[in-house]
Scaffold this motif. Sequence first.
Motif, PDB file in Angstrom:
ATOM      1  N   LEU A 310      29.490 137.956 -52.368  1.00 33.60           N
ATOM      2  CA  LEU A 310      29.268 136.529 -52.594  1.00 33.60           C
ATOM      3  C   LEU A 310      27.799 136.312 -52.922  1.00 33.60           C
ATOM      4  N   LYS A 311      27.518 135.365 -53.777  1.00 34.40           N
ATOM      5  CA  LYS A 311      26.136 135.071 -54.136  1.00 34.40           C
ATOM      6  C   LYS A 311      25.872 133.580 -53.951  1.00 34.40           C
ATOM      7  N   MET A 312      24.750 133.272 -53.323  1.00 32.31           N
ATOM      8  CA  MET A 312      24.366 131.877 -53.121  1.00 32.31           C
ATOM      9  C   MET A 312      23.039 131.637 -53.841  1.00 32.31           C
ATOM     10  N   VAL A 313      23.072 130.777 -54.848  1.00 27.23           N
ATOM     11  CA  VAL A 313      21.889 130.472 -55.643  1.00 27.23           C
ATOM     12  C   VAL A 313      21.391 129.084 -55.263  1.00 27.23           C
ATOM     13  N   THR A 314      20.144 129.012 -54.856  1.00 24.68           N
ATOM     14  CA  THR A 314      19.535 127.740 -54.446  1.00 24.68           C
ATOM     15  C   THR A 314      18.628 127.245 -55.556  1.00 24.68           C
ATOM     16  N   ARG A 408      22.635 124.051 -53.678  1.00 24.42           N
ATOM     17  CA  ARG A 408      23.004 125.461 -53.758  1.00 24.42           C
ATOM     18  C   ARG A 408      24.347 125.570 -54.479  1.00 24.42           C
ATOM     19  N   PHE A 409      24.532 126.684 -55.177  1.00 23.34           N
ATOM     20  CA  PHE A 409      25.824 126.984 -55.765  1.00 23.34           C
ATOM     21  C   PHE A 409      26.277 128.348 -55.256  1.00 23.34           C
ATOM     22  N   ILE A 410      27.471 128.350 -54.665  1.00 23.55           N
ATOM     23  CA  ILE A 410      28.059 129.604 -54.210  1.00 23.55           C
ATOM     24  C   ILE A 410      28.878 130.168 -55.360  1.00 23.55           C
ATOM     25  N   GLU A 411      28.596 131.401 -55.725  1.00 18.77           N
ATOM     26  CA  GLU A 411      29.260 132.040 -56.859  1.00 18.77           C
ATOM     27  C   GLU A 411      30.131 133.183 -56.366  1.00 18.77           C
ATOM     28  N   TYR A 412      31.357 133.232 -56.908  1.00 18.71           N
ATOM     29  CA  TYR A 412      32.274 134.299 -56.523  1.00 18.71           C
ATOM     30  C   TYR A 412      33.329 134.482 -57.602  1.00 18.71           C
ATOM     31  N   ASN A 413      33.454 135.703 -58.049  1.00 19.15           N
ATOM     32  CA  ASN A 413      34.532 136.075 -58.970  1.00 19.15           C
ATOM     33  C   ASN A 413      34.593 135.161 -60.193  1.00 19.15           C
ATOM     34  N   LYS A 415      33.576 132.101 -60.441  1.00 20.27           N
ATOM     35  CA  LYS A 415      33.646 130.677 -60.107  1.00 20.27           C
ATOM     36  C   LYS A 415      32.403 130.283 -59.324  1.00 20.27           C
ATOM     37  N   GLN A 416      32.130 129.000 -59.302  1.00 19.06           N
ATOM     38  CA  GLN A 416      31.025 128.501 -58.497  1.00 19.06           C
ATOM     39  C   GLN A 416      31.344 127.107 -57.979  1.00 19.06           C
ATOM     40  N   THR A 417      30.756 126.765 -56.846  1.00 20.38           N
ATOM     41  CA  THR A 417      30.935 125.442 -56.260  1.00 20.38           C
ATOM     42  C   THR A 417      29.661 125.037 -55.550  1.00 20.38           C
ATOM     43  N   ALA A 418      29.421 123.742 -55.493  1.00 22.99           N
ATOM     44  CA  ALA A 418      28.166 123.230 -54.932  1.00 22.99           C
ATOM     45  C   ALA A 418      28.220 123.183 -53.411  1.00 22.99           C
ATOM     46  N   LEU A 419      27.064 123.464 -52.817  1.00 24.58           N
ATOM     47  CA  LEU A 419      26.865 123.313 -51.368  1.00 24.58           C
ATOM     48  C   LEU A 419      25.581 122.517 -51.198  1.00 24.58           C
ATOM     49  N   THR A 439      36.559 127.724 -49.356  1.00 25.36           N
ATOM     50  CA  THR A 439      37.984 127.555 -49.628  1.00 25.36           C
ATOM     51  C   THR A 439      38.213 127.049 -51.042  1.00 25.36           C
ATOM     52  N   ARG A 440      37.321 126.193 -51.516  1.00 26.57           N
ATOM     53  CA  ARG A 440      37.418 125.714 -52.901  1.00 26.57           C
ATOM     54  C   ARG A 440      37.369 126.876 -53.879  1.00 26.57           C
ATOM     55  N   LEU A 441      36.503 127.853 -53.598  1.00 21.76           N
ATOM     56  CA  LEU A 441      36.381 128.999 -54.490  1.00 21.76           C
ATOM     57  C   LEU A 441      37.671 129.812 -54.536  1.00 21.76           C
ATOM     58  N   LEU A 442      38.346 129.912 -53.398  1.00 23.49           N
ATOM     59  CA  LEU A 442      39.551 130.733 -53.332  1.00 23.49           C
ATOM     60  C   LEU A 442      40.805 129.984 -53.766  1.00 23.49           C
ATOM     61  N   ASP A 443      40.950 128.760 -53.302  1.00 27.89           N
ATOM     62  CA  ASP A 443      42.205 128.026 -53.495  1.00 27.89           C
ATOM     63  C   ASP A 443      42.084 126.821 -54.413  1.00 27.89           C
ATOM     64  N   GLY A 444      40.863 126.501 -54.818  1.00 28.08           N
ATOM     65  CA  GLY A 444      40.672 125.303 -55.617  1.00 28.08           C
ATOM     66  C   GLY A 444      40.558 124.066 -54.746  1.00 28.08           C
ATOM     67  N   PRO A 445      40.010 122.989 -55.273  1.00 30.38           N
ATOM     68  CA  PRO A 445      39.825 121.766 -54.483  1.00 30.38           C
ATOM     69  C   PRO A 445      41.095 120.932 -54.416  1.00 30.38           C
TER      70      PRO A 445
END
Length: 753
Positions: A310-314, A408-413, A415-419, A439-445
């Motif tokens: 997992l990557k977290m970009v701030t 921050r944006f969490i990036e995985y596989n 996809k990315q989502t804001a934190l 969970t959004r990254l894995l299952d969608g919002p």
Amino acid sequence: MQKIIRIARLELSILFYSPIAWLVLIIFTIQSGIAFTEMLYTQETYQQLERALGPMSKVLFAGEKGMLTVVQENLYLYIPLLTMGLLSRETSSGSIKLLLSSPVTVTEIVFGKFLAMMVYAFMLIFILFGFMFAGYFSIEGLDLTFVAGGIFGIYLLICAYTAIGLFMSGLTAYQVVAAISTLAVLACLNFIGEIGKGTDFLRELTHWLSMAGRTENMINGMITTKDTIYFILVIVLFLLLTIIKLNSGRQIRSTGFKLMRYAAVLLVFIGLGYISSLPSLTAYFDTTRFKDRTLTEKSQQLVKRFTKPLKMVTYINVVGNNSHIGAPDNRIGDKGRFEMYERFMPDMKMEYVAYYDTMVRYNDTSKTLLAKTKQASTALGFDFSKLLSPEQIKKRINLIPEDNSFVRFIEYNGKQTALRMFTDIYVYPGEPEINAALTRLLDGPAIAGMLIGNDERSADNGSDRGYEAITRGLTIRASLINQGFNVVDIDVNHANEIPDSLTVLIVADPTIPFTAVQLQKINKFLDAGGNMLIAGEPGRQQILNPLLKTLGVNLMDGTLLEESQDNELDFVQAFFTPGVEAYKLSFFESAKVSLPGVAGLAYQDAGSYKKQPILISNGQLSWKKTGVFDLKDKIVFDPFKEQKASYPVALAITRKIAKKEQRIMVLGDADFMSNLEVSRTGQQLVNASFVIKTMKWFSDGKYPISNPRPKAIDTVILVNRNQINMQKALFLGVIPLVIGALGGIILFRRKRK
């Protein structure tokens, strides 16, 4: 080993034949006793005032003012006094030559003296266990493992300080110089972490070398191998340095060889320390009763679903809010906020990207953007030459939807989502918000659709009547977009049909009547089993009743009024019905939801829909007012024409369809989730929480994500003030006097001999 023990016994006898050892025991007991009894007295006062107490194990022994915290902060005052004469006394008296020429190795000398100090340190620890014993009888359900873990950290700290003091004592024949030198080294090890905080590589190195915070972690419930190994390495390092120093008097070696030997020891120390601090090699022991310093089981199961790094970009806008959080000097502390996740995801990467751009909502024209950026860079320690310009950051990512703020944006596989960060006292996202993002990254919002096209309430409206705070409030923790939802607009005029992928469709206070085509689209969505939240207002009965008719519900004519000395008459505070427990919407007994301007709901139980009132007005205070009236006029209840009653104002409607449960919520007021009402405090109002729980009901419990932990059980003080005063007399008077008397007798007998 026998020689080491004999040296230790001799050193202890010398130590206790001096007043310093006894004075330290007395002062240590008194200082610890003051911290313990004063905090216990304060908390007992709060209990008498019927204030809710926190977990007393942490309050009494940890935190900012707990007893073990106070002990940790003052240890540096005691240890140099005890260690300053360990070797300097031998050097100044000349007995060191006899020791070195005797059939005793330098290693045995050093280990013997260190063992003596370990025994003395255990006496200090024994005193701390006395306070834990007192706490056990003073607090109901004291967390003994938690307190013992903190005492263990104190013991490691004392041993580390002792090893340092022993080495410094071997460098000089003057005891005062040895004590001051020890203080200097302790200061360096505690503050070295402040050096190079703005430089990436140097920051990591100095942070690891720093002793600050390691015992604090143990005191507050987390023992890790990296902290424990650090203390062991410090102890071994300074004992080895002491041995090398004493052996150098026996051996003729060049200065270069001696320096290389010291350097080799230091390099091995740093290398072992670095390896032991790697996240993948770190083991954790949470000493708290309910594992408060560890992710919940639910969170751990979620983390296990990530099979790739997992990557977290701030992204830090230097001229924006919260830019200080991402400043180079704060990187270590910022990364530490996510250590609970790093524990279970050791391959998680964190990257920081600093840029400058105009704040979307807070554009300050008093200075040029470039001038503000240079000023902020200088103040916060950013390298201006390395900042991304507005053009460069836009090529990498579009942050305009985030108001160009700290995010921050969490990036995985792929996809990315804001934190995001929040404008509350906690600022940082907690476990629920981080889990929602993961969970959004894995299952969608979950998708919340806001119906537009008939002048409904808007998710982008920041006024009192708008819904921005609870739907798209970027910096609002409870906002739906921060709890796992995407909030999208559904234009009933342009959409061919309402998507059946919506988690819920929100119809909030339309002011323009629906056309036949629009009603057809909405009814088609309902017929297909779509979830819906429908919120009306007094005066909108003719607009919403055609839609509600298919559900067997209608908004009553008129407006509900409620007698009150503090609020407007149309400000209704509704109570929850007992039936809400089946919908997981229950709150504390006196919880209320404010509905300023609300129409009552009438419904029929016929048909396939099951209906359950969720909120009702106060039957002793509320009545229905029909016709035209002005709240500015004096309005009073007319018992001859009007009747006080309890009216349903929120209704849950369900039915089984297509192997799922369709869920609908109807309210006679649309202001309950407005910006004004969700931010209203006091009066036991729970509007924001009610909205969040309602949305959780619509998403079948998926979002928002809750991570409940067991409630603390150590929240009751069992002793009264008199008993606390007795403890104070014991720890501040009796025990110090006993120690002083014992020390006086031993010193007197020694003097007579």
